[in-house]
Scaffold this motif. Sequence first.
Motif, short mmCIF file in Angstrom:
data_model
loop_
_atom_site.label_atom_id
_atom_site.label_comp_id
_atom_site.label_asym_id
_atom_site.label_seq_id
_atom_site.Cartn_x
_atom_site.Cartn_y
_atom_site.Cartn_z
N SER A 1 -61.72 -69.26 -29.07
CA SER A 1 -62.05 -69.39 -30.52
C SER A 1 -63.68 -68.30 -30.80
N ALA A 2 -64.35 -68.19 -29.64
CA ALA A 2 -65.46 -67.27 -29.93
C ALA A 2 -64.93 -66.15 -29.59
N LEU B 1 -68.48 -70.07 -32.95
CA LEU B 1 -68.91 -71.30 -32.06
C LEU B 1 -68.36 -72.45 -32.61
N SER B 2 -66.89 -72.56 -31.92
CA SER B 2 -66.41 -74.48 -32.59
C SER B 2 -66.60 -75.23 -32.52
N SER B 3 -67.21 -75.84 -31.15
CA SER B 3 -67.12 -76.47 -30.47
C SER B 3 -68.45 -77.60 -31.20
N ALA B 4 -68.34 -78.86 -31.30
CA ALA B 4 -69.87 -79.77 -32.34
C ALA B 4 -70.94 -79.56 -31.07
N VAL B 5 -70.25 -80.57 -29.64
CA VAL B 5 -71.43 -80.45 -28.89
C VAL B 5 -71.94 -79.21 -28.18
N LEU C 1 -74.67 -65.60 -31.67
CA LEU C 1 -74.13 -66.35 -32.43
C LEU C 1 -75.22 -66.26 -33.79
N VAL C 2 -74.76 -65.93 -34.68
CA VAL C 2 -75.41 -66.46 -35.87
C VAL C 2 -75.68 -67.72 -36.30
N VAL C 3 -76.97 -67.76 -36.34
CA VAL C 3 -77.70 -69.08 -36.54
C VAL C 3 -78.64 -68.98 -38.18
N TRP D 1 -73.43 -69.95 -36.81
CA TRP D 1 -72.15 -70.41 -35.73
C TRP D 1 -70.75 -69.17 -35.90
N ASP D 2 -70.90 -68.39 -36.39
CA ASP D 2 -69.99 -66.88 -36.29
C ASP D 2 -70.42 -66.09 -35.20
N ILE D 3 -69.36 -65.43 -34.18
CA ILE D 3 -70.16 -65.22 -33.18
C ILE D 3 -69.37 -63.31 -33.45
N VAL D 4 -70.71 -62.33 -33.57
CA VAL D 4 -70.39 -61.08 -33.80
C VAL D 4 -71.02 -60.36 -32.35
#
Length: 115
Positions: free
Chosen positions: A61-62, A89-93, A28-30, A7-10
């Motif tokens: 946040s991103a 990516l902070s949104s749970a949705v 987006l790191v998965v 969920w980190d954005i790089v």
Amino acid sequence: MPIFNPWDIVKVPFPYTNRPVQQRRPALVVSTGEHLLWVLMITSAENRGWPGDVDVDNLMSAGLPSASVVRTAKIATIEARSAEPLGNLSSAVARSEVARHLRMALAVILAEPLS
């Protein structure tokens, strides 16, 4: 070398499929490994949409400057040392939607017999 989490954005050198060039772009790191990151491409929301695109709904946040989407159809493996942290990516949705699209893609792959 920074430590990354799902969920980190790089910002990473993302390869193009249609030409032998790389461009530094957000991703987006998965998944993470000892030296590798699996990342999904992030692109401008102004681009033509693809099936599986997920809106990034908290730009601050991103760490992104403009409306963007996670393009779940574009995945790459990147060396962790070449990544620069931007945000997350902070949104749970949004996280749930990204995970759903990845599960669907992997289910198709895993259902195929190995040859």
